[in-house]
Design an enzyme around this catalytic site. Structure first.
Site, mmCIF file in Angstrom:
data_model
loop_
_atom_site.group_PDB
_atom_site.id
_atom_site.type_symbol
_atom_site.label_atom_id
_atom_site.label_comp_id
_atom_site.label_asym_id
_atom_site.label_seq_id
_atom_site.Cartn_x
_atom_site.Cartn_y
_atom_site.Cartn_z
ATOM 1 N N THR A 27 -54.002 17.415 -2.916
ATOM 2 C CA THR A 27 -54.395 18.712 -3.472
ATOM 3 C C THR A 27 -54.696 18.481 -4.953
ATOM 4 O O THR A 27 -54.399 17.419 -5.498
ATOM 5 C CB THR A 27 -53.252 19.744 -3.360
ATOM 6 O OG1 THR A 27 -52.163 19.341 -4.199
ATOM 7 C CG2 THR A 27 -52.759 19.889 -1.940
ATOM 8 N N ILE A 59 -49.350 16.433 -5.116
ATOM 9 C CA ILE A 59 -49.451 17.668 -5.910
ATOM 10 C C ILE A 59 -49.612 17.257 -7.365
ATOM 11 O O ILE A 59 -48.871 16.421 -7.857
ATOM 12 C CB ILE A 59 -48.210 18.587 -5.704
ATOM 13 C CG1 ILE A 59 -48.205 19.741 -6.722
ATOM 14 C CG2 ILE A 59 -46.900 17.842 -5.809
ATOM 15 C CD1 ILE A 59 -49.256 20.790 -6.504
ATOM 16 N N ILE A 85 -46.419 12.694 -6.835
ATOM 17 C CA ILE A 85 -46.778 13.400 -8.059
ATOM 18 C C ILE A 85 -48.102 12.869 -8.593
ATOM 19 O O ILE A 85 -48.222 11.693 -8.944
ATOM 20 C CB ILE A 85 -45.686 13.224 -9.146
ATOM 21 C CG1 ILE A 85 -44.299 13.577 -8.579
ATOM 22 C CG2 ILE A 85 -46.041 14.038 -10.382
ATOM 23 C CD1 ILE A 85 -44.151 14.991 -8.071
ATOM 24 N N LYS A 86 -49.082 13.792 -8.641
ATOM 25 C CA LYS A 86 -50.402 13.406 -9.163
ATOM 26 C C LYS A 86 -50.413 13.640 -10.665
ATOM 27 O O LYS A 86 -50.030 14.720 -11.149
ATOM 28 C CB LYS A 86 -51.457 14.316 -8.539
ATOM 29 C CG LYS A 86 -52.573 13.603 -7.836
ATOM 30 C CD LYS A 86 -53.549 14.638 -7.300
ATOM 31 C CE LYS A 86 -54.682 14.005 -6.600
ATOM 32 N NZ LYS A 86 -55.718 14.983 -6.258
ATOM 33 N N LEU A 87 -50.837 12.617 -11.392
ATOM 34 C CA LEU A 87 -50.884 12.694 -12.855
ATOM 35 C C LEU A 87 -52.262 12.259 -13.313
ATOM 36 O O LEU A 87 -52.817 11.283 -12.771
ATOM 37 C CB LEU A 87 -49.855 11.717 -13.443
ATOM 38 C CG LEU A 87 -48.391 11.955 -13.054
ATOM 39 C CD1 LEU A 87 -47.632 10.636 -13.047
ATOM 40 C CD2 LEU A 87 -47.759 12.935 -14.018
#
Ligand code: E4P
Length: 215
Positions: A27, A59, A85-87
């Site tokens: 996402t 996310i 965890i998308k960074l």
């Protein structure tokens, strides 16, 4: 190659999961907004997605600086074991990636447009790196070559980070990156629909059934 669905829409995710077509979910803030999810409902929504799909669910943090990124990441990481965890590939994002990797929290460095950005993500211990093919090609550069270079660099140094090719504009691009050895492709529901379809399959089937006089 693993196939992830690039969507935050529960109906779409459930549909393709029930078909057995998908291995995970990505996402981003645009997709969360498109699915009509309000900030107060976000964690609950993600928890539902993580129950539907057993594979990894990415996310993206909304914070843009190191400390708030970490805080947000740690909150999301408690939602489910399969949360990633998308960074963004920024100084803060890469530093947060290194800290989170040290805590065994899975990370996905996103908005990657160059092989050196991908290499830095791998060096910071990212679980996944997401080069954006379509946006590279929208700007008239070679998105497929980006994946070729990432694959070569990762293989040269035995980086364990997975290459997740993203932002497709056609299913031809997906076949190309599968040949190169991208570990994962994240695909919109619209493109996923075109994976199994071919006009010659329909024509061929119609002829078989006609010859067999079944139809
Ligand atoms: C991937 O993680 C991204 O969310 C996505 O593929 C971006 O695609 P777009 O360039 O079509 O927005």
């Amino acid at each position: 190659m693993l196939i992830y669905i690039d969507s935050a829409n529960i109906e779409e995710i459930s549909k393709y999961q029930s078909y057995g077509f998908i291995d995970g979910v990505t996402t981003n803030p645009s997709l969360i907004a498109k699915a009509g999810i309000k900030p107060k409902n976000l964690k609950n929504h993600l928890s539902k997605i993580c129950e539907i799909v057993k594979g990894l669910v990415s996310i993206e943090v909304y914070a843009t600086n190191y400390e708030p990124m970490l805080q947000e990441a740690i909150e999301y990481s408690m939602i489910a074991k399969n949360i990633v965890i998308k960074l963004p590939c920024t100084e803060g994002g890469l530093r947060a990636c290194k800290t989170l990797s040290g805590k065994n929290i899975k990370t996905n460095i996103t908005l990657v447009f160059s092989p050196l950005q991908a290499m830095m993500a791998a060096k910071m211990g990212a679980t996944i790196v997401s080069p954006f093919i379509g946006r590279v090609e929208d700007a008239l550069f070679d998105g497929i070559e980006l994946i070729t270079q990432c694959r070569e660099i990762f293989d040269n140094y035995d980086f364990e980070t997975k290459i997740l090719s993203a932002s497709f504009r056609s299913n031809k691009q997906i076949a190309q990156i599968a040949r190169i050895g991208s570990d994962i492709a994240t695909v919109s529901p619209e493109l996923l629909d075109t994976f199994i379809k071919h006009p010659f399959t329909d024509i061929g089937l119609e002829k078989f059934l006609k010859d067999a006089k079944i139809h």
